[in-house]
Design a protein around this motif. Structure first.
Motif, PDB file in Angstrom:
ATOM      1  N   LYS A 173       0.873  -1.170   0.000  1.00 56.09           N
ATOM      2  CA  LYS A 173       0.000   0.000   0.000  1.00 56.09           C
ATOM      3  C   LYS A 173       0.912   1.222   0.000  1.00 56.09           C
ATOM      4  N   GLU A 174       0.599   2.209  -0.831  1.00 53.74           N
ATOM      5  CA  GLU A 174       1.422   3.406  -0.932  1.00 53.74           C
ATOM      6  C   GLU A 174       0.527   4.638  -0.876  1.00 53.74           C
ATOM      7  N   TYR A 175       1.005   5.703  -0.245  1.00 56.28           N
ATOM      8  CA  TYR A 175       0.269   6.957  -0.197  1.00 56.28           C
ATOM      9  C   TYR A 175       1.237   8.104   0.048  1.00 56.28           C
ATOM     10  N   GLN A 220       1.844  11.771   1.992  1.00 54.60           N
ATOM     11  CA  GLN A 220       1.314  12.393   3.197  1.00 54.60           C
ATOM     12  C   GLN A 220       2.078  13.661   3.556  1.00 54.60           C
ATOM     13  N   ARG A 258      -3.415  12.727   3.837  1.00 56.23           N
ATOM     14  CA  ARG A 258      -2.938  11.629   3.000  1.00 56.23           C
ATOM     15  C   ARG A 258      -3.742  11.635   1.710  1.00 56.23           C
ATOM     16  N   ARG A 305      -3.726   7.336  -2.633  1.00 57.15           N
ATOM     17  CA  ARG A 305      -3.599   5.987  -2.080  1.00 57.15           C
ATOM     18  C   ARG A 305      -3.766   4.965  -3.192  1.00 57.15           C
ATOM     19  N   GLN A 323      -2.992   0.452  -4.082  1.00 55.78           N
ATOM     20  CA  GLN A 323      -2.489  -0.863  -3.698  1.00 55.78           C
ATOM     21  C   GLN A 323      -1.935  -1.540  -4.937  1.00 55.78           C
TER      22      GLN A 323
END
Length: 67
Positions: free
Chosen positions: A35-37, A39, A49, A52, A54
């Motif tokens: 999972k990447e986001y 922020q 954030r 987002r 996946q």
């Protein structure tokens, strides 16, 4: 006053993904689900954030495929 803030991309491993053949290195392995986001933080507290997503990553060469 001194204000600490930051901006960056965070990645978190969610566990094992599917077993598949990599299009880049042609190895058949179990990929990792990630999972990447992005922020924004102030005093090390995340305030916002966004973006987002996946995806799964080949653990041999690092190629990524949307999950």
């Amino acid at each position: 006053m001194f204000l600490l803030f930051g901006f960056g991309t965070k990645r978190k491993q969610l566990g094992p993904g599917e077993t598949r053949t990599c299009p880049r290195c042609h190895n058949t392995t179990q990929w990792a689900r990630m999972k990447e986001y992005k922020q924004f933080t102030v005093f090390f507290i995340p305030l916002a954030r966004w973006k987002r997503r996946q995806f799964e990553v080949c653990e041999i060469c690092g190629a990524a495929v949307e999950a």
